[in-house]
Design a protein around this motif. Structure first.
Motif, mmCIF file in Angstrom:
data_model
loop_
_atom_site.group_PDB
_atom_site.id
_atom_site.type_symbol
_atom_site.label_atom_id
_atom_site.label_comp_id
_atom_site.label_asym_id
_atom_site.label_seq_id
_atom_site.Cartn_x
_atom_site.Cartn_y
_atom_site.Cartn_z
ATOM 1 N N UNK A 30 0.641 -1.218 0.056
ATOM 2 C CA UNK A 30 -0.022 0.161 0.087
ATOM 3 C C UNK A 30 0.647 1.196 0.175
ATOM 4 N N UNK A 31 2.128 1.030 -0.253
ATOM 5 C CA UNK A 31 3.037 2.459 0.083
ATOM 6 C C UNK A 31 3.304 2.711 -1.399
ATOM 7 N N UNK A 32 3.083 2.279 -2.496
ATOM 8 C CA UNK A 32 3.794 2.404 -3.787
ATOM 9 C C UNK A 32 2.708 3.477 -4.551
ATOM 10 N N UNK A 33 3.045 4.250 -5.455
ATOM 11 C CA UNK A 33 2.380 5.285 -6.320
ATOM 12 C C UNK A 33 2.660 4.545 -7.805
ATOM 13 N N UNK A 34 1.553 4.506 -8.558
ATOM 14 C CA UNK A 34 1.794 4.234 -9.896
ATOM 15 C C UNK A 34 2.159 5.226 -10.863
ATOM 16 N N UNK A 35 3.296 4.912 -11.416
ATOM 17 C CA UNK A 35 3.892 6.020 -12.182
ATOM 18 C C UNK A 35 3.406 5.806 -13.600
ATOM 19 N N UNK A 36 3.118 4.487 -14.062
ATOM 20 C CA UNK A 36 2.676 4.126 -15.325
ATOM 21 C C UNK A 36 2.129 2.439 -15.552
ATOM 22 N N UNK A 37 1.082 2.455 -16.420
ATOM 23 C CA UNK A 37 0.947 1.046 -16.497
ATOM 24 C C UNK A 37 0.490 0.819 -18.001
ATOM 25 N N UNK A 38 1.085 -0.240 -18.620
ATOM 26 C CA UNK A 38 0.880 -0.449 -20.027
ATOM 27 C C UNK A 38 0.482 -2.106 -20.259
ATOM 28 N N UNK A 39 -0.101 -2.386 -21.315
ATOM 29 C CA UNK A 39 -0.109 -3.605 -22.030
ATOM 30 C C UNK A 39 0.386 -3.789 -23.406
ATOM 31 N N UNK A 40 0.669 -4.784 -23.955
ATOM 32 C CA UNK A 40 1.358 -4.677 -25.196
ATOM 33 C C UNK A 40 0.161 -4.193 -26.105
ATOM 34 N N UNK A 41 -1.085 -4.597 -26.057
ATOM 35 C CA UNK A 41 -2.105 -4.112 -27.079
ATOM 36 C C UNK A 41 -2.238 -2.465 -27.035
ATOM 37 N N UNK A 42 -1.794 -1.890 -25.936
ATOM 38 C CA UNK A 42 -1.748 -0.285 -26.063
ATOM 39 C C UNK A 42 -0.812 0.122 -26.917
ATOM 40 N N UNK A 43 0.363 -0.664 -27.078
ATOM 41 C CA UNK A 43 1.547 -0.184 -27.851
ATOM 42 C C UNK A 43 0.988 -0.625 -29.276
ATOM 43 N N UNK A 44 0.354 -1.782 -29.677
ATOM 44 C CA UNK A 44 -0.003 -1.961 -30.964
ATOM 45 C C UNK A 44 -1.038 -0.758 -31.437
#
Length: 170
Positions: free
Chosen positions: A153-167
């Motif tokens: 519970x102490x982390x901040x999400x800086x980014x999230x990606x899945x390969x489909x987003x890059x496609x």
């Protein structure tokens, strides 16, 4: 001090050979294409690890090989049998043994999806975060002096990606 975790699920694996054990399953063609895309995205966005903690399964090793080939310099990797189908507590224990400020961990579902959710204070709105499909990657930042001080519970999400987003971006 800011610590950064890159948490990646292995790329899509092959189920075609009935003689392969689960541990030995290789990447399928889709997975072979996805892993370098994620590696390029990490490099392009300045998310370069200094240490890799990777399950010792064939598909996680192959994901690491293809992903890290996109980095400008080699990154030392530790292949961990305990990460093979590990739950969140085992993943945390292994993460807390890390020695670099930026670490990539490559593992398996369902453990990696649960671990990602447990690490962050607020999940991203991306619909893939809950499912954590193959080769999903989250960048989580922690304000902590060392990995041993990191808590759920102490982390901040800086980014999230899945390969489909890059496609879709290509």
């Amino acid at each position: 001090m800011t610590l950064r975790l890159i948490l990646t699920r292995h790329a899509k694996s092959d189920w075609d050979n009935p003689l392969d054990s689960d541990h030995m399953r290789p990447l399928n063609p889709r997975g072979q294409r996805a892993a370098p895309k994620i590696g390029r995205w990490l490099a392009r966005n300045g998310h370069l690890p200094q240490q890799a903690l990777v399950s010792d399964a064939a598909r996680t090793r192959q994901t690491w090989e293809r992903l890290s080939a996109e980095f400008p310099a080699p990154v030392p990797a530790r292949f961990e049998a305990a990460l093979y189908h590990a739950g969140p507590d085992m993943m945390m224990q292994i993460l807390q043994s890390a020695s670099a400020d930026t670490v990539i961990m490559i593992g398996h579902n369902p453990g990696i999806a649960v671990f990602a959710r447990m690490l962050v204070d607020s999940p991203p709105t991306h619909p893939g975060f809950t499912r954590y499909p193959t080769c999903s990657t989250v960048i989580v930042e922690f304000d902590a002096p060392d990995w041993g001080s990191v808590r759920y519970g102490s982390g901040r999400v800086a980014a999230f990606i899945v390969p489909r987003d890059l496609d879709q971006a290509d």
